[in-house]
Scaffold this motif. Sequence first.
Motif, PDB file in Angstrom:
ATOM      1  N   ALA A  96      10.074   3.182   7.913  1.00 39.67           N
ATOM      2  CA  ALA A  96       8.652   2.853   7.829  1.00 39.67           C
ATOM      3  C   ALA A  96       8.195   2.844   6.369  1.00 39.67           C
ATOM      4  N   ALA A  97       8.731   3.792   5.601  1.00 44.95           N
ATOM      5  CA  ALA A  97       8.354   3.864   4.176  1.00 44.95           C
ATOM      6  C   ALA A  97       8.792   2.597   3.445  1.00 44.95           C
ATOM      7  N   ARG A  98      10.027   2.200   3.717  1.00 42.32           N
ATOM      8  CA  ARG A  98      10.529   0.978   3.063  1.00 42.32           C
ATOM      9  C   ARG A  98       9.688  -0.235   3.468  1.00 42.32           C
ATOM     10  N   ALA A  99       9.326  -0.267   4.747  1.00 40.69           N
ATOM     11  CA  ALA A  99       8.532  -1.399   5.234  1.00 40.69           C
ATOM     12  C   ALA A  99       7.175  -1.450   4.526  1.00 40.69           C
ATOM     13  N   GLN A 100       6.588  -0.279   4.309  1.00 44.07           N
ATOM     14  CA  GLN A 100       5.279  -0.231   3.626  1.00 44.07           C
ATOM     15  C   GLN A 100       5.397  -0.810   2.203  1.00 44.07           C
ATOM     16  N   VAL A 101       6.520  -0.447   1.539  1.00 47.74           N
ATOM     17  CA  VAL A 101       6.726  -0.970   0.176  1.00 47.74           C
ATOM     18  C   VAL A 101       6.930  -2.476   0.218  1.00 47.74           C
ATOM     19  N   ALA A 102       7.763  -2.893   1.207  1.00 45.95           N
ATOM     20  CA  ALA A 102       8.079  -4.322   1.298  1.00 45.95           C
ATOM     21  C   ALA A 102       6.820  -5.142   1.558  1.00 45.95           C
ATOM     22  N   ARG A 103       5.901  -4.598   2.369  1.00 43.90           N
ATOM     23  CA  ARG A 103       4.663  -5.337   2.686  1.00 43.90           C
ATOM     24  C   ARG A 103       3.645  -5.243   1.552  1.00 43.90           C
TER      25      ARG A 103
END
Lengths: 414, 313
Positions: A96-103
């Motif tokens: 989820a953390a990576r996804a937040q950065v990616a978005r």
Amino acid sequence: MKLLALAWKDLQRQSRSGLLLVMALGAPLLLTGLLFFAFDSPSGSPQIATVRLAFTNLDRPPAGSPIAAGRTLQALLSAPSLASLVEVVSVPDAAAARAQVARGNVGAALIVPPDFTAAVLGTAGPSTVALIADPARPLSAGVVRDIVQRALDTFSAGALAARLTLERTSGPLSGVLAARAATSVAQGLADSTGAAGLQLRAPPGSSPSFAARMAAQVMGAMMIFFVFFTGAQGASSLLREQEEGTLARLYTTPTRASTVLGGKFLGTAVTLALQTVVLLVASAVIFGIHWGRPLPLLLATLALVVAAAGFGVLLLSFVRTSRQAGPMFGVVLTVTGMVGGLMTATFTNLPPGFELASRFTPQGWAMAAWRACLDGADLGAMALPLAVTAAIGVACLVVGVPLMRRRFALGSGT
Amino acid sequence: MTHAVEVVGLSKRFGDTIAVDGVDLAVAEGELFSLLGPNGAGKTTLMGMLAGLLEPDGGRALIGGQRAGSSAARALLGVVPQEVALYPDLSAHENLAFWGRMYGLRGDDLRRRCDTLLQVVGLEGRRRDRVGTFSGGMKRRLNIAAALLHRPSVVMLDEPTVGIDPQSRRAILDYVLRLNREGATVFYTTHYMEEAQELSDRIAILDRGRIIALGTHDELVRIVGERDVIDLILGDASAGDAVAAFRDLPGIDSDGSPDQNGRLRLLADDGETALPLLFQRAAEAGVSIRSVAVTEPNLESVFLQLTGRALRD
């Protein structure tokens, strides 16, 4: 005497060239100034947007542990004193953390591993805290990385200090006792740091202000970039003299070719040294940059002058006319400057390959020496970049000077 | 006896082009010697070897008995290059001071020489102005001054009056004469016949890298004889009768028949006295003359006679 007269004549001519003055002094100060005033504020605090940080705490403290280091770290980062810099957002897992950065919802993400507390207590091996940064927002990543690094240093220092203290007073400790002692000191240190508010502190010997620290990186890079330009420009003045007929006229006087070429080199070296000193003083006054201790500063300046003058002499052997020199020097120095990391001096999360590539350019080594100087490194730590920077300059001279002599000495049609 | 300049079998080639081809000459101390030749004759190449800027392919050149190009020879020489070789962003005084230092001058001596020469070339009032702001003539004068700071015993001037106004040209020629009067040996290259004629004790005519004639002006002129040349252009119907009509005029000879354009060349002991006789005889014989030109023998005619080309071709 003639050597000095030749060098003085070149200095006089260069000091009267408006274009050269703008390029040598105006451009680096202007470029740095633009950045400095964009980030500077009257209070001395950085005027940058608050970084949103996704915090994923996977830490599983050992049974009976008196602390939970993951939670302590999160508390530290959420301290009111850092509120203007970091806004911590809890995220349940790494994906989820990576996804937040990616978005692009957050500027960076910090993932604390399950064995973090155990590592702090010294009851487990080393543990790795992952910082995931948005490559498009290098500044955010730099800010977060700086803060996290300091927090982790606090933990490590606390644990180590406790272990050493207890070992000295009580002899070798059992694993359990050592862990408890480390826990106690680390907790104390963490608490006191939190109470005092975790501050962004400059490393010893560098500027206190964030903007000044950033300006120092940019100024160092711009200074190197433009000093190399001046070095090439100085070398190409031989071409101009050849085209203007003054070189041939010099050779009709009872002056040796080696004196003529030596005077040219001396004039260029003094110009480069003056340029560097003026830029150092001006940037210290204007931007509040503290460039480090005098001796390392002097050595870094000398190495830079030798490298820039030598590189200029080498480049000169690839051009035939002063009209070719401008575009050719522009392209070569811009490319080597970029590869040497001069355009990305403030970026903290560049790929390792980039760092490696920078070591194939004189500018890359010069930048490494100036960074070390800014960081207050001792001479031992600076020795390698200083030596390599100067050695590249000397190597360029060894190759370039014979070519220059052959081309610009007597009997060459000048 | 040591000559100020001595050249023996000097030659230089650039690729397939022979620029200087076995030149021999000797210039005495205190002489004003001119090297006259058209553009591309090899004057600048010869001067370059004398100044030590070019290595000869053969032969030798000595300046005051010293090998050309050696430090000792260069100390004796003051070279004024063809193009202005000064620093445009330095002032007149700074330029002179720099070149003086290159000749080993310093201190009061240097200051005095700079002041004197600025006065001599009429630039005292512009001493602090940058050379880049000077007119062509002013630059040329300063260009000469820069070669004289160390009181050279041999001064070499390579076409110093090319492309300047008549006033500056006159000033330069006067200064060259003054230099020579003050004892300097002057080696002067030019493609202006009038300059060589006015200035020189002796003249060498250089063509295609070779000296084709050398001597005083009078000696050279004698090569074409001392008689004036009268060129006539005759009316169409008169050409056939003209030679017979002018045949027995005293002091006038024809060197052939009129060409297809009606041009007839006559040689006269004195052109001025020959012309009235010529017109009188033409009127009597019914020969029509459309134009007439009288030329006294000069270096141009010498060059024409020796090469079949005009000096300015």
